[in-house]
Design a protein around this motif. Structure first.
Motif, PDB file in Angstrom:
ATOM      1  N   TYR A   1       0.833  -1.206   0.000  1.00 42.19           N
ATOM      2  CA  TYR A   1       0.000   0.000   0.000  1.00 42.19           C
ATOM      3  C   TYR A   1       0.872   1.262   0.000  1.00 42.19           C
ATOM      4  O   TYR A   1       0.659   2.166  -0.820  1.00 42.19           O
ATOM      5  N   LEU A   2       1.833   1.319   0.896  1.00 43.71           N
ATOM      6  CA  LEU A   2       2.671   2.523   1.006  1.00 43.71           C
ATOM      7  C   LEU A   2       3.522   2.754  -0.242  1.00 43.71           C
ATOM      8  O   LEU A   2       3.733   3.896  -0.650  1.00 43.71           O
ATOM      9  N   PHE A   3       4.025   1.681  -0.845  1.00 44.93           N
ATOM     10  CA  PHE A   3       4.853   1.801  -2.046  1.00 44.93           C
ATOM     11  C   PHE A   3       4.025   1.852  -3.334  1.00 44.93           C
ATOM     12  O   PHE A   3       4.573   2.031  -4.405  1.00 44.93           O
ATOM     13  N   ARG A   4       2.726   1.612  -3.195  1.00 48.34           N
ATOM     14  CA  ARG A   4       1.814   1.586  -4.350  1.00 48.34           C
ATOM     15  C   ARG A   4       2.249   0.540  -5.384  1.00 48.34           C
ATOM     16  O   ARG A   4       2.342   0.821  -6.575  1.00 48.34           O
TER      17      ARG A   4
ATOM     18  N   LYS B   1      -0.323  -4.075  -7.591  1.00 47.05           N
ATOM     19  CA  LYS B   1      -0.526  -4.702  -8.913  1.00 47.05           C
ATOM     20  C   LYS B   1       0.771  -5.317  -9.418  1.00 47.05           C
ATOM     21  O   LYS B   1       0.759  -6.410 -10.000  1.00 47.05           O
ATOM     22  N   ASP B   2       1.878  -4.632  -9.207  1.00 47.96           N
ATOM     23  CA  ASP B   2       3.173  -5.160  -9.639  1.00 47.96           C
ATOM     24  C   ASP B   2       3.478  -6.483  -8.930  1.00 47.96           C
ATOM     25  O   ASP B   2       3.968  -7.426  -9.552  1.00 47.96           O
ATOM     26  N   VAL B   3       3.191  -6.540  -7.643  1.00 42.93           N
ATOM     27  CA  VAL B   3       3.450  -7.755  -6.864  1.00 42.93           C
ATOM     28  C   VAL B   3       2.599  -8.906  -7.396  1.00 42.93           C
ATOM     29  O   VAL B   3       3.093 -10.025  -7.569  1.00 42.93           O
ATOM     30  N   GLU B   4       1.328  -8.640  -7.674  1.00 39.46           N
ATOM     31  CA  GLU B   4       0.451  -9.699  -8.187  1.00 39.46           C
ATOM     32  C   GLU B   4       0.949 -10.236  -9.525  1.00 39.46           C
ATOM     33  O   GLU B   4       0.931 -11.448  -9.758  1.00 39.46           O
TER      34      GLU B   4
ATOM     35  N   LYS C   1       3.987 -12.414  -8.892  1.00 37.06           N
ATOM     36  CA  LYS C   1       3.602 -13.705  -8.317  1.00 37.06           C
ATOM     37  C   LYS C   1       3.122 -14.660  -9.404  1.00 37.06           C
ATOM     38  O   LYS C   1       3.527 -15.824  -9.432  1.00 37.06           O
ATOM     39  N   LYS C   2       2.308 -14.157 -10.330  1.00 36.59           N
ATOM     40  CA  LYS C   2       1.825 -14.991 -11.436  1.00 36.59           C
ATOM     41  C   LYS C   2       2.987 -15.498 -12.278  1.00 36.59           C
ATOM     42  O   LYS C   2       3.040 -16.675 -12.632  1.00 36.59           O
ATOM     43  N   GLU C   3       3.921 -14.593 -12.604  1.00 41.00           N
ATOM     44  CA  GLU C   3       5.087 -14.971 -13.407  1.00 41.00           C
ATOM     45  C   GLU C   3       5.911 -16.052 -12.702  1.00 41.00           C
ATOM     46  O   GLU C   3       6.343 -17.023 -13.329  1.00 41.00           O
TER      47      GLU C   3
END
Length: 94
Positions: free
Chosen positions: A68-71, A74-77, A80-82
């Motif tokens: 949340y703080l780093f916004r 979406k990048d993390v998700e 994770k998929k990759e």
């Protein structure tokens, strides 16, 4: 619960919560190591599992706050998929 975690994250800020994440990760590592030891010698493993669950909860809360703080949620998700896909490919499942 997201609103509550946002309030906490905003109150303490990036620097404090990044340090808190490091501390919580270290505590999780210690508890998992303790569980492995106790499970191997068949002593007190159930109590250690309770502690592992508690530390996982702490780490997940802190990870949510950092995303949340780093916004970067979406990048993390996407990452994770990759990573899951790549591992399944290595295993020959895909």
């Amino acid at each position: 619960m997201k609103n509550e975690m946002k309030k906490i994250a905003d109150f303490y800020g990036v620097g404090n919560q990044a340090l808190k994440l490091i501390e919580e990760c270290a505590e999780l590592i210690q508890q998992v190591a303790k569980y492995r030891t106790e499970a191997f010698v068949n002593t007190n493993a159930d109590n250690s599992l309770t502690s592992v669950a508690e530390e996982i909860a702490d780490v997940e809360i802190m990870i949510w706050q950092i995303k949340y703080l780093f916004r970067i949620g979406k990048d993390v998700e996407e990452k994770k998929k990759e990573k899951v896909k790549r591992q399944l490919e290595r295993m020959g499942v895909l």
